[in-house]
Write an enzyme that holds these catalytic residues in place. Structure first.
Site, mmCIF file in Angstrom:
data_model
loop_
_atom_site.group_PDB
_atom_site.id
_atom_site.type_symbol
_atom_site.label_atom_id
_atom_site.label_comp_id
_atom_site.label_asym_id
_atom_site.label_seq_id
_atom_site.Cartn_x
_atom_site.Cartn_y
_atom_site.Cartn_z
ATOM 1 N N LYS A 52 7.366 -7.717 4.061
ATOM 2 C CA LYS A 52 7.470 -7.955 2.621
ATOM 3 C C LYS A 52 8.923 -7.897 2.165
ATOM 4 O O LYS A 52 9.378 -8.739 1.380
ATOM 5 C CB LYS A 52 6.643 -6.914 1.864
ATOM 6 C CG LYS A 52 5.139 -7.082 2.013
ATOM 7 C CD LYS A 52 4.379 -5.920 1.377
ATOM 8 C CE LYS A 52 2.881 -6.109 1.541
ATOM 9 N NZ LYS A 52 2.096 -4.968 1.046
ATOM 10 N N GLN A 96 1.468 0.731 -0.774
ATOM 11 C CA GLN A 96 0.899 0.265 0.483
ATOM 12 C C GLN A 96 -0.296 1.121 0.882
ATOM 13 O O GLN A 96 -0.199 2.346 0.988
ATOM 14 C CB GLN A 96 1.967 0.299 1.589
ATOM 15 C CG GLN A 96 1.494 -0.234 2.931
ATOM 16 C CD GLN A 96 1.146 -1.706 2.880
ATOM 17 O OE1 GLN A 96 1.830 -2.506 2.259
ATOM 18 N NE2 GLN A 96 0.067 -2.070 3.536
ATOM 19 N N ASP A 119 -0.192 -6.545 -6.928
ATOM 20 C CA ASP A 119 -1.218 -6.621 -5.887
ATOM 21 C C ASP A 119 -2.545 -7.118 -6.452
ATOM 22 O O ASP A 119 -3.426 -7.531 -5.701
ATOM 23 C CB ASP A 119 -1.427 -5.240 -5.240
ATOM 24 C CG ASP A 119 -1.004 -5.212 -3.782
ATOM 25 O OD1 ASP A 119 -0.807 -6.307 -3.203
ATOM 26 O OD2 ASP A 119 -0.874 -4.122 -3.216
#
Length: 285
Positions: A52, A96, A119
């Protein structure tokens, strides 16, 4: 001949386009920024975060990385998120997953400002998607939809079968396909006659996390197959990535199929970049 859907190539083109848009935003005094929170030492999470960050550099998005030991308290993590919510220079916040067992994933996701939920996991984002309203879409379903739009002239009227009902992929994928006027079936572990249900699909999306569950006899000739699964298995004493679809059996039956790796995976990160740029645009007005 079956078309191999090249997710990496599509993701590269999307990120090139985003990079130009970000430079334009820079000229207007807006520097898109994402904050990534990583807890613990899960190797897969570390690799994913590294990828990422690399994409952020390519797209000219500023990235902030916050790493914590797996002993961090839930309260301390919530306080960090609250700080980032209040930082006007941070446009997106990503935590995460998975988190350590003593931390409630739902509470952490709920603490992220919906305006920075790149997200797309916040309940407000999920509600907006369900209602067909503006909001952030989870990255994997969004990337899958983009790939489908690239290989099919229209999705309207097609029967889509999604194997898997997770909040991260299955359910949002269903909402996206319904919005494109597909007839949608969600199948799962309790579905009776699963092979027969799958064989009805013009579009088959496999997102169940079981290596090579979908066999050749489960696929309708000419169907488009999107394999979301990324499963690490041992082959001849060496680790290998396998999808939820038995690629060798399905590749000559489907009209188009995503490989694993190189299919949906690169699109997930590219769509995180897309959501971050959108977040920066909205917050800058």
């Amino acid at each position: 001949m079956t078309k191999l859907i090249n997710g990496k190539e599509f993701a590269d083109k999307l990120c090139d386009k985003l990079a130009s848009e970000v430079l334009s935003l820079h000229s207007q005094g807006v520097e898109p920024c994402i904050a990534v929170i990583l807890v613990g030492d899960d190797p897969a999470s570390h690799v994913y975060v590294k990828n990422k960050i690399r994409r952020c550099e390519q797209v000219h998005i500023r990235s902030l990385e916050f790493r914590f030991e797996d002993t961090i308290s839930e309260q301390a993590l919530l306080e960090k998120i609250e700080d980032l919510n209040g930082d006007s220079k941070v446009h997106g916040i990503l935590v995460q997953l998975p988190l350590p067992e003593h931390i409630n994933d739902s509470a952490i996701i709920a603490a992220i400002s919906p305006a920075k939920d790149v997200d797309g996991f916040h309940k407000e984002s999920a509600g907006a998607l369900m209602l067909g309203q503006d909001g952030f879409v989870p990255c994997t379903p969004l990337g899958s939809l983009m790939l489908l739009g690239d290989v099919l002239p229209t999705l309207s009227g097609l029967h889509a079968v999604i194997v898997g009902r997770s909040n991260i992929v299955g359910k949002p994928m269903a909402s996206l396909l319904l919005a494109k006027n597909c007839t949608v079936t969600i199948a799962h572990s309790r579905t009776q006659n699963l092979p027969d249900v799958c064989k009805q699909a013009d579009i088959l999306v496999a997102a169940v996390g079981k290596p090579e569950l979908i066999r050749g006899g489960w696929v309708k000739p000419g169907a488009v197959v999107i394999d979301v699964g990324i499963n690490r298995v041992m082959v001849n004493d060496a680790p290998k990535l396998k999808g939820d679809v038995c690629f060798d059996e399905v590749k000559d039956i489907a009209s188009a199929i995503t490989p694993v790796p190189g299919g949906v995976g690169p699109m997930t990160i590219a769509c995180l970049m897309y959501n971050t740029v959108e977040a920066a645009r909205k917050q800058a007005g």
